[in-house]
Enzyme design. Sequence first.
Site: not given
Length: 369
Positions: A228-229
């Site tokens: 996600q990052e």
Amino acid sequence: MGNLAYWAAIRQDSRALGWFLEATSGKHAYPLTETRRAWKARVALREGNWQVLQDSISQMPATMQQEDVWRYWRARALKADRKNTEANTLLIPLSREHSFYGQMAREELGVMLSVPAAEYQIGPQEIRVMEQNPGIRRALVLYRLNQRVEANREWAWTVQHFSDEQLLAASRVAQRYGIYDRAINTAIRTVSRHDFSLRYLAPYREQMRAVLQQNQLDEAFVYGLIRQESRFIADIKSGAGAAGLMQLMPATAKWVAGKLGVQDFRSNLITDINTNLQLGTYYLKHVLDQLDDQPLLAAAAYNAGPGRARQWKDTRPLEGAIYAETIPFNETRDYVKVVLSNSMYYANNFGHKNKPTLKQRLGTVAPKR
């Protein structure tokens, strides 16, 4: 009154529900926007008022009611009202969707997460043909020249009308060239033929093993967070200044480097894969230790800061899913759901034994101290 109720809801003020009810009753009822309707439902959820939650969802526009979040919580409200048949009518189709609430629905029905094996095996010839696609070739050249913005546009334009088979072939090409974000983003576009090993790529596992063991971290959770990052782009930098796989802010990286006794630390080291993983996993472990060892709270803290993660607790124990749904920041609310959902798929792909359910990962959030 409607505006007052909304801002009270954002601040998690216990008076918000009463103000919402006052604003929406009587002949001078205040017309709520979709955002305010959503927050009326969230406040009812946080207060444990299942009937008001049901009423709030039923008053939403039809398109809004069809969102996975409101189908799930409507089903939970119906179950609280002992209307299990009606609840399951909502949960069964929702459980087939590959989303946070799809997984939650599956567990509500008593079914653990399982993903289909790759339905379509991409052969070497299909990959070679895709590599020769003019748009893909142009994009690959742009990536080699470090023209990422232009390369992404070329890639998106090229794949926009691809079939599932073509998308999976293009995803394999991106994986082969280490363009992991395109590999993931292309694989998740498939409609009926899926490959979850592409949707949830796991590069750098060799580099990851030592830091995971050193910090006693769950591999699936860390991969869910990194996906996600950064989508595994090692040198990516955000507009706010966060950098690398685990999107570390320079001040955070410097603080962790000091804790680890790293000599002559420089900010340009943040995008080095091994350094980023070493610093990022240490910081994540630090956050977990501060927040009851709960992945949900750690994910919220990683995105919005430990102080806010604590602030969003209630004065009583709170179901983790309710905590997640009532986070005031839109970005953080979506972030924690995706990270925890990612973790489930990674645990499944990694073949982890005795893996926790999504509800277990969410846990129960202890009251504010």
